[in-house]
Design a protein around this motif. Structure first.
Motif, PDB file in Angstrom:
ATOM      1  N   TYR A   1       1.718 -19.010  -6.141  1.00  0.00           N
ATOM      2  CA  TYR A   1       0.481 -18.830  -7.117  1.00  0.00           C
ATOM      3  C   TYR A   1      -0.558 -19.395  -6.824  1.00  0.00           C
ATOM      4  CZ  TYR A   1      -2.479 -18.129 -11.143  1.00  0.00           C
ATOM      5  OH  TYR A   1      -3.456 -18.201 -12.014  1.00  0.00           O
ATOM      6  N   ALA A   2      -0.105 -21.031  -6.743  1.00  0.00           N
ATOM      7  CA  ALA A   2      -1.085 -22.018  -6.328  1.00  0.00           C
ATOM      8  C   ALA A   2      -1.739 -22.195  -5.026  1.00  0.00           C
ATOM      9  CB  ALA A   2      -0.341 -23.142  -6.827  1.00  0.00           C
ATOM     10  N   ALA A   3      -0.750 -21.946  -4.009  1.00  0.00           N
ATOM     11  CA  ALA A   3      -1.123 -22.111  -2.866  1.00  0.00           C
ATOM     12  C   ALA A   3      -1.935 -20.798  -2.026  1.00  0.00           C
ATOM     13  CB  ALA A   3       0.186 -22.128  -1.952  1.00  0.00           C
ATOM     14  N   PHE A   4      -1.575 -19.475  -2.618  1.00  0.00           N
ATOM     15  CA  PHE A   4      -2.372 -18.335  -2.461  1.00  0.00           C
ATOM     16  C   PHE A   4      -3.374 -17.851  -3.054  1.00  0.00           C
ATOM     17  CE2 PHE A   4       1.348 -18.943   0.519  1.00  0.00           C
ATOM     18  CZ  PHE A   4       0.627 -18.721   1.688  1.00  0.00           C
ATOM     19  N   MET A   5      -3.531 -18.319  -4.363  1.00  0.00           N
ATOM     20  CA  MET A   5      -4.579 -17.957  -5.096  1.00  0.00           C
ATOM     21  C   MET A   5      -5.378 -18.733  -5.843  1.00  0.00           C
ATOM     22  SD  MET A   5      -4.341 -14.740  -7.757  1.00  0.00           S
ATOM     23  CE  MET A   5      -5.819 -14.341  -8.895  1.00  0.00           C
ATOM     24  N   ALA A   6      -4.932 -19.863  -6.522  1.00  0.00           N
ATOM     25  CA  ALA A   6      -5.579 -20.679  -7.309  1.00  0.00           C
ATOM     26  C   ALA A   6      -6.377 -21.682  -6.240  1.00  0.00           C
ATOM     27  CB  ALA A   6      -4.558 -21.640  -8.192  1.00  0.00           C
ATOM     28  N   VAL A   7      -5.845 -22.230  -5.280  1.00  0.00           N
ATOM     29  CA  VAL A   7      -6.232 -23.120  -4.357  1.00  0.00           C
ATOM     30  C   VAL A   7      -7.324 -22.390  -3.586  1.00  0.00           C
ATOM     31  CG1 VAL A   7      -6.014 -24.482  -2.484  1.00  0.00           C
ATOM     32  CG2 VAL A   7      -4.238 -24.866  -4.419  1.00  0.00           C
ATOM     33  N   PRO A   8      -7.057 -21.240  -2.788  1.00  0.00           N
ATOM     34  CA  PRO A   8      -8.052 -20.682  -2.136  1.00  0.00           C
ATOM     35  C   PRO A   8      -9.272 -20.309  -3.098  1.00  0.00           C
ATOM     36  CG  PRO A   8      -5.773 -19.822  -1.717  1.00  0.00           C
ATOM     37  CD  PRO A   8      -5.659 -20.667  -2.969  1.00  0.00           C
TER      38      PRO A   8
ATOM     39  N   ALA B   1       0.946 -13.723  -4.830  1.00  0.00           N
ATOM     40  CA  ALA B   1      -0.033 -14.438  -5.602  1.00  0.00           C
ATOM     41  C   ALA B   1      -0.737 -13.509  -6.641  1.00  0.00           C
ATOM     42  CB  ALA B   1      -0.669 -15.442  -4.819  1.00  0.00           C
ATOM     43  N   MET B   2      -1.027 -12.480  -6.109  1.00  0.00           N
ATOM     44  CA  MET B   2      -2.137 -11.423  -6.971  1.00  0.00           C
ATOM     45  C   MET B   2      -1.415 -10.960  -8.050  1.00  0.00           C
ATOM     46  SD  MET B   2      -4.189  -8.670  -4.762  1.00  0.00           S
ATOM     47  CE  MET B   2      -3.449  -7.081  -4.914  1.00  0.00           C
TER      48      MET B   2
ATOM     49  N   LEU C   1       5.365  -0.057   4.381  1.00  0.00           N
ATOM     50  CA  LEU C   1       6.646  -0.152   3.646  1.00  0.00           C
ATOM     51  C   LEU C   1       7.012  -1.338   3.483  1.00  0.00           C
ATOM     52  CD1 LEU C   1       8.013   2.387   2.243  1.00  0.00           C
ATOM     53  CD2 LEU C   1       9.858   2.205   3.974  1.00  0.00           C
ATOM     54  N   LEU C   2       7.245  -2.247   4.469  1.00  0.00           N
ATOM     55  CA  LEU C   2       7.621  -3.505   4.372  1.00  0.00           C
ATOM     56  C   LEU C   2       7.047  -4.253   3.543  1.00  0.00           C
ATOM     57  CD1 LEU C   2       9.378  -6.066   5.823  1.00  0.00           C
ATOM     58  CD2 LEU C   2       7.214  -6.322   7.241  1.00  0.00           C
ATOM     59  N   VAL C   3       5.533  -4.296   3.752  1.00  0.00           N
ATOM     60  CA  VAL C   3       4.823  -5.222   2.864  1.00  0.00           C
ATOM     61  C   VAL C   3       5.036  -4.764   1.159  1.00  0.00           C
ATOM     62  CG1 VAL C   3       2.408  -5.359   2.284  1.00  0.00           C
ATOM     63  CG2 VAL C   3       3.080  -5.647   4.475  1.00  0.00           C
ATOM     64  N   THR C   4       4.922  -3.444   1.286  1.00  0.00           N
ATOM     65  CA  THR C   4       4.949  -3.126  -0.204  1.00  0.00           C
ATOM     66  C   THR C   4       6.432  -3.737  -0.785  1.00  0.00           C
ATOM     67  OG1 THR C   4       3.750  -1.163   0.185  1.00  0.00           O
ATOM     68  CG2 THR C   4       4.718  -1.337  -2.114  1.00  0.00           C
ATOM     69  N   VAL C   5       7.532  -3.131  -0.097  1.00  0.00           N
ATOM     70  CA  VAL C   5       8.751  -3.470  -0.797  1.00  0.00           C
ATOM     71  C   VAL C   5       8.837  -4.985  -1.078  1.00  0.00           C
ATOM     72  CG1 VAL C   5      11.243  -3.745  -0.372  1.00  0.00           C
ATOM     73  CG2 VAL C   5       9.972  -1.304   0.147  1.00  0.00           C
ATOM     74  N   ALA C   6       8.576  -5.801   0.153  1.00  0.00           N
ATOM     75  CA  ALA C   6       8.815  -7.418   0.213  1.00  0.00           C
ATOM     76  C   ALA C   6       7.926  -7.655  -1.080  1.00  0.00           C
ATOM     77  CB  ALA C   6       8.339  -7.976   1.469  1.00  0.00           C
ATOM     78  N   SER C   7       6.740  -7.528  -0.975  1.00  0.00           N
ATOM     79  CA  SER C   7       5.747  -8.220  -1.994  1.00  0.00           C
ATOM     80  C   SER C   7       6.338  -7.757  -3.665  1.00  0.00           C
ATOM     81  CB  SER C   7       4.192  -7.438  -1.950  1.00  0.00           C
ATOM     82  OG  SER C   7       3.775  -7.662  -0.763  1.00  0.00           O
ATOM     83  N   LEU C   8       6.739  -6.509  -3.716  1.00  0.00           N
ATOM     84  CA  LEU C   8       7.348  -6.096  -5.228  1.00  0.00           C
ATOM     85  C   LEU C   8       8.430  -6.937  -5.464  1.00  0.00           C
ATOM     86  CD1 LEU C   8       6.762  -2.168  -5.486  1.00  0.00           C
ATOM     87  CD2 LEU C   8       5.358  -4.180  -6.428  1.00  0.00           C
ATOM     88  N   ALA C   9       9.275  -7.122  -4.251  1.00  0.00           N
ATOM     89  CA  ALA C   9      10.466  -7.530  -4.809  1.00  0.00           C
ATOM     90  C   ALA C   9      10.317  -9.268  -5.231  1.00  0.00           C
ATOM     91  CB  ALA C   9      11.698  -7.562  -3.474  1.00  0.00           C
ATOM     92  N   LEU C  10       9.594 -10.189  -4.400  1.00  0.00           N
ATOM     93  CA  LEU C  10       9.212 -11.257  -4.666  1.00  0.00           C
ATOM     94  C   LEU C  10       8.477 -11.382  -5.881  1.00  0.00           C
ATOM     95  CD1 LEU C  10       8.295 -12.447  -1.147  1.00  0.00           C
ATOM     96  CD2 LEU C  10      10.333 -13.084  -2.525  1.00  0.00           C
ATOM     97  N   ILE C  11       7.630 -10.458  -6.274  1.00  0.00           N
ATOM     98  CA  ILE C  11       6.800 -10.550  -7.385  1.00  0.00           C
ATOM     99  C   ILE C  11       7.810 -10.496  -8.687  1.00  0.00           C
ATOM    100  CG2 ILE C  11       5.324  -9.203  -9.173  1.00  0.00           C
ATOM    101  CD1 ILE C  11       3.766  -8.533  -6.404  1.00  0.00           C
ATOM    102  N   LEU C  12       8.619  -9.574  -8.740  1.00  0.00           N
ATOM    103  CA  LEU C  12       9.546  -9.387  -9.727  1.00  0.00           C
ATOM    104  C   LEU C  12      10.582 -10.457  -9.910  1.00  0.00           C
ATOM    105  CD1 LEU C  12      10.444  -5.612  -9.197  1.00  0.00           C
ATOM    106  CD2 LEU C  12       8.947  -6.678 -10.702  1.00  0.00           C
ATOM    107  N   LEU C  13      11.142 -11.070  -8.647  1.00  0.00           N
ATOM    108  CA  LEU C  13      12.060 -12.279  -8.776  1.00  0.00           C
ATOM    109  C   LEU C  13      11.518 -13.495  -9.409  1.00  0.00           C
ATOM    110  CD1 LEU C  13      14.866 -13.327  -8.029  1.00  0.00           C
ATOM    111  CD2 LEU C  13      13.757 -13.938  -5.820  1.00  0.00           C
ATOM    112  N   PHE C  14      10.171 -13.911  -8.584  1.00  0.00           N
ATOM    113  CA  PHE C  14       9.584 -14.918  -8.946  1.00  0.00           C
ATOM    114  C   PHE C  14       9.025 -14.794 -10.107  1.00  0.00           C
ATOM    115  CE2 PHE C  14       8.497 -16.452  -4.331  1.00  0.00           C
ATOM    116  CZ  PHE C  14       9.823 -16.388  -4.186  1.00  0.00           C
ATOM    117  N   GLY C  15       8.424 -13.719 -10.489  1.00  0.00           N
ATOM    118  CA  GLY C  15       7.699 -13.442 -12.003  1.00  0.00           C
ATOM    119  C   GLY C  15       8.768 -13.685 -13.168  1.00  0.00           C
ATOM    120  N   SER C  16       9.762 -12.954 -13.002  1.00  0.00           N
ATOM    121  CA  SER C  16      10.547 -12.959 -14.073  1.00  0.00           C
ATOM    122  C   SER C  16      11.491 -14.388 -14.207  1.00  0.00           C
ATOM    123  CB  SER C  16      12.038 -11.877 -13.989  1.00  0.00           C
ATOM    124  OG  SER C  16      12.441 -12.248 -12.634  1.00  0.00           O
TER     125      SER C  16
END
Lengths: 419, 325, 279
Positions: free
Chosen positions: B26-33, C150-151, C77-92
């Motif tokens: 989050y910091a590297a790809f959102m806050a910092v940019p 990040a988004m 598909l790759l972009v969506t699945v990978a992004s969602l997986a990382l968002i859920l993992l890191f976010g939780s």
């Protein structure tokens, strides 16, 4: 023991051979990428590159086009970050020169035979002011007015020889309930490149006239330029209903579906005129009465090599092949219809319509698109000034004089001779 | 006792470790940019390396250079019009739909809800291309229908006339996103306690009075959230213009929005040469950010005037706005 | 007192009329898209909204045969699945950490994430472009993944934080006494308890990521690396356009999301709008 040694040695040799073979194949098989804005030409270019691959089985060139509005920006970004394609289409004049000056295009002046196949004049669009080439000239395009021959016959209209004849023909067609001219404004570039710059040489006196403006001997708001804007104004009422929102493709479809009788466009469009249900042909843009007629024959694409490519030798092999005598016939036949090879050793065009187009540029003196050589890259760009002016005039937002004044004043901001 | 002391020992470093992957990305790809882009608005350079500090020069050019500022103020004004029409059309229709759907025992609510929401799930690029086809002056369905019902005089080159083009693309945007305010208003209406309506009806209040006296006041917070959402979304809009008109915002820059202007200056460069001016682009982005920040702050004030609340109540709607970004 | 539903509503026919008209307006463009994708190039111009006179499957054929579109589809598909997986993992993980870490630092970290909700990431595009160049990710499909993660993190942390905070302490307390470590508690208890919230977060991010044009447009050029939506822009060649082909691709690009939406419309609508009115 002896046997054992022999076996071991054999195994070693075999292994070495296998390794070498592997290494050789890994080394010799080179894939080059070629960037382009010609997203429509995948089939033809694949054919051309396939022919090269047959001659040089170890070098494969992959055609990887972008859609045109994004090409220049995307290419610059890639080159700047060191991941540009090995070979790429290069725009003529300023746009290309900028990339050369920034060190992204390799200097290809010394490629053997280049100067023999291409005259200095032919190389000029892809060379800097010192005459150093940054790309091998590839194709030129021509411009004209397509017309529906059947409809012209039916209405008893002859091919117009003067601008006045042309307007009279338009009137006659319109009275018959058909849209005279198919062109529109929505995509912006087409009204500028294939209409305005198509007719402009007729009003300013071709290359000689252009050079006078570029040298500052004539002002960009003189009577000749105003007359050209005036001609665009005269054209507007003969354009289709709603032409302000018609895209380039709409115009094409109007002509193809016989809803419009004439269509200003470039030679490349012929490729889309497949299974036409009527006879069609093309005429050169008619000059105003008493003036000489010109055809805009424009150097369109060159092929440059990346200055930082990993495979400079392979790239050079390709470029040399491109203009070699043995490839001339292949190139002429596989570049898309409506594009004309620039090389002096080019073979005769086989497509009848395309050849007619080419003959038109041989029977008329030619010039390039007005803003390309000098007026492109300042701010505001002559390209944009001309484009905005033409649209404003055609929609009645500006008088031809005001549009010409804007052109002059805009260019005077950065183009020294215009001051 | 044992467990709680264990929790205390595990505090700090361990929990930080849990948050670390998210924090880093989050910091590297959102806050910092985001912060860096603002810093870069004070630099110029060639192409994609910005290393030459120029102070406020980029802003000076943006606001005072005759060429650039004309484009900028045009895009800025257009974006406000875009926002205004969206507020008026999209959110009013959304409220109307929500009022109808929230009616007691209204049959078909589920189906209509699903239908109204469909465009929200589609790509703006796709719907934009299709609407462009429908609005085509020669073979677009709209003008054909108009001509057939005798309104041929109203058949306009919608996307090619500077008077209509911006309105046309805004209405397409409203069409696409109306599902969001509808659902948000609907959720708000459904949370209003039943007794309030009953009380109003016993008092003899008709439909309009119930709406004005009971529903609207209770919906005001939702109105605020929807407005912020629209605001943030509209100041980031790009796709709809890109699909329907192109990145130049034609005709004569009538549909140029902050999003397309940013793209042309900072990312792609002006056709046909295409050399981006990234420092100037960063300045455009920073101005956009400042406008958004001021707007969200103002809305926050208005909505939470009574009780000073933190960022949280405003957080969600801004995130919704991301849907359109 | 009569229940409200019994009260006669004179406006009722108008209400149905209005909603039906709007439904038409929603379906009409979709109809135009699908119907014309089966027409021949020139028929589209002659009859833009009738049923096709002759079925032309060429548009669809070109999509599947010797075309980059299957590749674009896989990239998306790759972009969506990978992004969602990382968002859920890191976010939780982050949300769990912030909830359990009782200190003012955790509150700050939480607020740092929440602040991201009000900032559209596009603002940072200029610097993101430079970062991608430096990382050597420019012109690669995967370049958009970290940006999407990040988004998506602020909304994930925000939603999951609230949800985890609502989990009664007894549920984790017992596991703690059994000697389970925090990671074990997270993976065996928390994850299963927050499943509905994870679904909400996933749906919330799915649509914007699948449909995003901006970041692929500015990061990716190369053919083999494009996402589906970016690939769609390529359909408009410089000089000619074949609408039946374009519409076939557009139709196909909508299919995955439409299917998901229609099978889970309720979750979609709730996921995309719930909580929005919480404040």
């Amino acid at each position: 023991m002896k046997n054992g040694k022999f076996l071991k040695a054999t195994a070693l040799v075999l292994a070495l051979a296998a390794f070498c073979a592997l290494a050789a194949s890994a080394q010799a098989k080179v894939q080059l990428t070629m960037g382009s804005w010609r997203a429509d030409d995948v089939t033809q270019m694949t054919k051309l590159l396939g022919a090269f691959n047959q001659k040089y089985p170890n070098i494969e060139v992959k055609f990887d086009p972008t859609n045109p509005p994004d090409y220049n920006a995307a290419l610059r970004l890639q080159l700047q970050s060191g991941i540009g394609p090995d070979l790429m289409y290069a725009r003529s004049y300023d746009t290309g020169v900028q990339l050369f000056k920034d060190g992204f295009f390799a200097d290809v002046t010394s490629l053997p035979g280049l100067k023999k196949v291409y005259s200095d004049l032919a190389r000029a669009p892809w060379a800097d002011d010192k005459g150093n080439s940054f790309a091998v000239p590839f194709c030129a395009v021509s411009h004209g007015v397509y017309y529906n021959v059947d409809l012209f016959k039916k209405l008893g209209i002859a091919v117009p020889q003067t601008w006045e004849d042309f307007l009279a023909a338009c009137k006659k067609i319109q009275d018959a309930g058909v849209t005279p001219v198919a062109n529109g404004l929505a995509d912006q570039w087409d009204i500028n490149e294939v209409v305005m710059m198509n007719i402009l040489p007729n009003f300013i006196g071709g290359a000689e006239g252009r050079l006078a403006y570029e040298a500052g001997k004539a002002k960009f708001n003189d009577a000749k330029i105003v007359a050209a804007f005036q001609a665009m104004k005269q054209l507007a009422p003969f354009c289709p209903k709603g032409f302000e929102a018609l895209t380039y493709n709409d115009s094409n479809a109007l002509f193809v579906n016989q809803k419009a009788a004439m269509y200003f466009d470039g030679s490349w469009t012929m490729a889309s005129f497949t299974d036409m249900k009527f006879a069609w042909s093309v005429f050169a843009p008619p000059p105003p009465k008493g003036k000489k007629g010109f055809v805009t024959f424009h150097p369109d694409s060159g092929i440059a090599m990346n200055a930082k490519t990993k495979y400079p030798n392979e790239c050079k092999t390709f470029l040399q092949w491109l203009y070699s005598d043995e490839a001339a016939a292949i190139v002429s036949n596989s570049i898309p219809t409506g594009f004309f090879p620039i090389a002096s050793n080019a073979a005769k065009i086989t497509d009848a319509h395309a050849d007619a187009f080419l003959q038109m540029s041989k029977s008329h003196p030619t010039d390039v698109r007005f803003v390309w050589p000098k007026l492109m890259s300042g701010k505001p760009s002559g390209y944009n000034l001309l484009n905005d002016g033409v649209i404003a005039v055609m929609t009645g937002k500006q008088t031809p004089q005001a549009a010409a004044d804007d052109l002059q004043n805009g260019l005077a901001q950065w183009y020294a001779p215009a001051k | 006792m044992n467990s709680s002391s264990k929790v205390r020992r595990e505090s700090g470093a361990l929990w930080l470790l849990f948050a670390l992957p998210a924090l880093l990305v989050y910091a590297a790809f959102m806050a910092v940019p985001v912060i860096n882009s603002m810093r870069l608005s004070f630099f110029s350079g060639s192409g994609y390396t910005l290393d030459n500090f120029v102070g406020f020069n980029n802003y000076l050019r943006l606001f005072a250079d005759p060429e650039i500022s004309a484009r900028f103020f045009k895009a800025f004004g257009n974006t406000w019009v875009f926002f205004g029409i969206n507020m008026l059309v999209q959110n009013t229709i959304g409220l109307l739909f929500a009022l109808i759907l929230s009616g007691k025992g209204f049959k078909g609510k589920g189906a209509f809800r699903t239908i109204i929401f469909i465009p929200v799930t589609l790509s703006v690029l796709v719907t934009g291309y299709i609407w462009k086809l429908i609005l085509n002056p020669q073979w677009g369905a709209l003008n054909i229908i108009l001509t057939k019902v005798g309104l041929g005089a109203w058949a306009m080159p919608w996307l090619g006339d500077p008077r209509f083009a911006l309105t046309a693309i805004t209405l397409v945007s409203s069409w696409q996103w109306v599902g969001l305010p509808t659902m948000m208003f609907l959720a708000g209406l459904e949370r209003i306690p039943e007794e309030l309506f009953e009380a109003a009806q016993i008092d003899g209040a008709g439909g309009w009075l119930t709406f004005a006296r009971v529903k609207l006041p209770l919906l005001l917070p939702v109105v605020g959230i929807v407005s912020v959402l629209t605001f943030v979304g509209n100041f980031n809009a790009f796709d709809v213009v890109f699909a329907m008109e192109g990145a130049n915002g034609p005709p004569s820059y009538a549909t140029d929005l902050m999003g397309t202007f940013f793209y042309r200056t900072g990312i792609a460069g002006q056709h046909p040469v295409g050399i981006p001016d990234m420092g100037l682009g960063a300045a455009v982005a920073t101005v956009t950010f400042a406008v958004l920040f001021a707007g969200v702050l103002l809305a926050n004030r208005l909505m939470n005037g009574r009780e000073a609340q933190g960022a949280e109540p405003m957080a969600r709607p801004a995130a919704e706005g991301r849907l359109r970004a | 007192m009569r229940p409200p539903s019994m009260i006669r509503d004179p406006m009722k026919p108008f209400k149905y009329l209005l909603l039906s008209l709007w439904s038409l307006l929603v379906f009409f463009p979709l109809w135009t898209m699908v119907v014309n994708s089966f027409k021949f190039k020139n028929d589209i111009y002659l009859d833009p909204f009738g049923l096709p006179k002759a079925i032309n499957l060429l548009g669809y054929k070109t999509v599947f045969e010797n075309s980059p579109f299957p590749r674009y589809f896989l990239n998306s598909l790759l972009v969506t699945v990978a992004s969602l997986a990382l968002i859920l993992l890191f976010g939780s993980l982050a949300a769990y950490g912030c909830v359990r870490w009782k200190s003012r630092y955790s509150k700050w970290i939480y607020l740092f994430f929440v602040a991201g909700l009000t900032v559209p990431i596009k603002i940072g595009s200029v610097n993101l472009l430079q970062i991608m160049i430096k990382l050597g990710l420019l012109d690669r499909t995967i370049s958009v993944i970290p940006v999407y993660v990040a988004m998506g993190l602020p909304i994930a942390v925000f939603t999951l934080y609230e949800f985890i905070k609502g989990i009664p302490g007894e549920l984790t307390e017992a596991a703690l006494i059994d000697g389970a470590g925090p990671l074990k508690i997270y993976s065996s208890i928390i994850v299963s308890l927050i499943r509905p919230a994870l679904a909400t977060v996933a749906i919330f991010n799915l649509v914007p990521i699948w449909n995003d044009l901006w970041f692929p447009l500015i990061f990716i050029r190369q053919d083999s690396q494009r996402t589906l939506i970016l690939g769609v822009t390529r359909l408009f060649g410089e000089y000619q356009t074949d609408w039946s082909k374009i519409l076939a691709v557009l139709s196909l690009s909508c299919v995955p999301v439409i299917i998901l939406y229609l099978t889970m419309a309720k979750q979609f609508i709730e996921g995309l709008t719930s909580g929005a009115v919480k404040g």
